[in-house]
Design an enzyme around this catalytic site. Structure first.
Site, PDB file in Angstrom:
ATOM      1  N   ALA A  44      45.772  16.371 -15.011  1.00 15.09           N
ATOM      2  CA  ALA A  44      46.977  16.994 -14.368  1.00 15.09           C
ATOM      3  C   ALA A  44      48.052  16.889 -15.052  1.00 15.09           C
ATOM      4  O   ALA A  44      48.756  18.049 -15.378  1.00 15.09           O
ATOM      5  CB  ALA A  44      47.477  15.988 -13.080  1.00 15.09           C
ATOM      6  N   TYR A 113      33.878  11.898 -10.967  1.00  9.57           N
ATOM      7  CA  TYR A 113      34.675  11.224 -11.850  1.00  9.57           C
ATOM      8  C   TYR A 113      33.750  10.245 -12.503  1.00  9.57           C
ATOM      9  O   TYR A 113      32.941   9.441 -11.773  1.00  9.57           O
ATOM     10  CB  TYR A 113      35.877  10.530 -11.345  1.00  9.57           C
ATOM     11  CG  TYR A 113      37.184  11.403 -10.891  1.00  9.57           C
ATOM     12  CD1 TYR A 113      37.968  12.205 -11.655  1.00  9.57           C
ATOM     13  CD2 TYR A 113      37.246  11.270  -9.264  1.00  9.57           C
ATOM     14  CE1 TYR A 113      38.826  12.977 -11.046  1.00  9.57           C
ATOM     15  CE2 TYR A 113      38.123  12.066  -9.020  1.00  9.57           C
ATOM     16  CZ  TYR A 113      39.196  12.976  -9.893  1.00  9.57           C
ATOM     17  OH  TYR A 113      40.100  13.777  -9.281  1.00  9.57           O
ATOM     18  N   LYS A 228      54.879  21.869  -2.085  1.00 12.32           N
ATOM     19  CA  LYS A 228      53.783  22.858  -2.225  1.00 12.32           C
ATOM     20  C   LYS A 228      52.889  23.122  -1.129  1.00 12.32           C
ATOM     21  O   LYS A 228      52.449  22.498  -0.570  1.00 12.32           O
ATOM     22  CB  LYS A 228      52.895  22.391  -3.483  1.00 12.32           C
ATOM     23  CG  LYS A 228      53.532  22.176  -4.820  1.00 12.32           C
ATOM     24  CD  LYS A 228      52.584  21.581  -5.670  1.00 12.32           C
ATOM     25  CE  LYS A 228      52.286  20.372  -5.602  1.00 12.32           C
ATOM     26  NZ  LYS A 228      51.463  19.429  -6.775  1.00 12.32           N
ATOM     27  N   GLY A 259      48.277  23.172  -8.437  1.00 14.83           N
ATOM     28  CA  GLY A 259      49.343  22.531  -8.375  1.00 14.83           C
ATOM     29  C   GLY A 259      50.156  21.994  -9.825  1.00 14.83           C
ATOM     30  O   GLY A 259      51.352  21.986  -9.617  1.00 14.83           O
ATOM     31  N   ASP A 260      49.484  21.654 -10.653  1.00 16.89           N
ATOM     32  CA  ASP A 260      49.955  21.467 -11.958  1.00 16.89           C
ATOM     33  C   ASP A 260      50.623  22.502 -12.516  1.00 16.89           C
ATOM     34  O   ASP A 260      51.656  22.549 -13.201  1.00 16.89           O
ATOM     35  CB  ASP A 260      48.650  20.954 -13.119  1.00 16.89           C
ATOM     36  CG  ASP A 260      47.764  19.924 -12.293  1.00 16.89           C
ATOM     37  OD1 ASP A 260      48.232  19.058 -11.641  1.00 16.89           O
ATOM     38  OD2 ASP A 260      46.861  19.919 -12.662  1.00 16.89           O
TER      39      ASP A 260
END
Length: 318
Positions: A44, A113, A228, A259-260
């Site tokens: 991010a 992850y 957002k 979003g980033d």
């Protein structure tokens, strides 16, 4: 409505961001079936740094990487994008993190992850001083870094204190990741972090983690609370009121990284001294570029390309 501002004429960089950047494997189909995949990098904070660098700002990403080829890929990519990596630490005892993207449906991506015990999770207070020596005008952090480890949480808190002590504007993107920690685990740290920020950025469902109502953050001293809202656009609440902008309409290819991208556009507007509505509009524009392209950051625009969304659909630029 002027909103937050940053110091002019700084000899340092424009934005410092810290966190974990990983090797990213993007699978063309279901992971369990194997098949073709693309290897790239993602995180991010580094996504945001790339977005800002492409707009001509001096951006730095700091964190920890392992003694491996994955780290070399990350450093090579960020440097090629014009991001300052001079304060990145190499950890000889832990590897660089990995994440796998599996696109299951046209608008649904699953992320797996492999970052527990990674070099990035070992980012700590000893890494702060070199980063702050870059004398950033803005320090941007996210809740993802807070989720990595106890040492990272303490370092993040110290970084924010150091940034404020230097007169930098502090930006916090809540960025809650449910696969890293629960909402109950995250809430105390994220609330404390948000109340020490000048700008708080969050999606609608993340706001509950940092305040019962956005006005609470203003009462705590936050200058701007930016929400957002995806396809519904975005809004910013300040002591002067609330401003909203619609989303830019584009054909959606990949929602990861939107979003980033929005946060990069918004902070770019802060650096340029734009009014709040213009900051939101630039954030919406970068978010649109992100979702219209595959990848976390690959489709982000240069400053010269910001106007491309205003070109008539189907038109060719010759």
């Amino acid at each position: 409505m002027s909103g937050a501002s940053v110091a002019e004429g700084s000899d340092g960089i424009d934005v410092l961001t810290v966190g974990e950047t990983m090797t990213a494997v993007r699978c063309a189909g279901p992971l369990r079936l194997g098949g073709p995949a693309q290897i790239t990098v993602a995180g991010a904070e580094s996504n945001l740094a790339i977005g800002l660098a492409r707009l001509g700002h001096r951006a730095a990403w700091s964190g920890r990487l392992g003694p491996d080829e994955s780290a070399e890929l990350i450093l090579r990519t960020l440097r090629a994008e014009g991001v300052d990596t001079s304060t990145v630490a190499r950890d000889p005892e832990a590897g660089t993190g990995l994440l796998l993207f599996e696109r299951r449906l046209a608008d649904l991506t699953r992320v797996e992850y492999h970052r527990a015990g990674s070099a990035g999770s070992r980012w700590n207070a000893g890494d702060i001083e070199p980063a702050l020596a870059l004398r950033p005008r803005i320090v941007h952090v996210t809740g993802i870094t807070a989720a990595l480890s106890g040492a990272a949480r303490e370092a993040l808190s110290d970084l924010v204190a150091g940034a404020r002590g230097q007169g930098a504007l502090v930006s916090v993107d809540v960025n809650f990741r449910g696969r890293l920690w629960s909402r109950d685990q995250a809430r105390p740290m994220l609330r404390d972090l948000a109340r020490r920020a000048d700008v708080v950025i969050a999606s609608e469902d993340e706001l509950e983690l940092v305040a019962a109502e956005p006005e609470e953050l203003l009462e705590a001293g936050v200058g701007e609370v930016v929400t957002k809202r995806g396809a519904a656009g975005a809004s910013a609440l300040t002591r002067e009121g609330e401003v909203s902008v619609p989303a830019r309409r584009v054909q959606v290819v990949d929602t990861i990284g939107a979003g980033d991208a929005f946060s990069a556009g918004y902070l770019s507007g802060v650096l340029d001294g734009c009014e709040v509505d213009q900051r939101l509009a630039r954030g919406a524009t970068l978010g649109a570029f992100a979702v219209a392209s595959a990848g976390d950051w690959e489709g982000l625009p240069t400053r010269e390309e910001l106007a491309l969304l205003d070109v008539d659909e189907g038109e060719s630029i010759r």
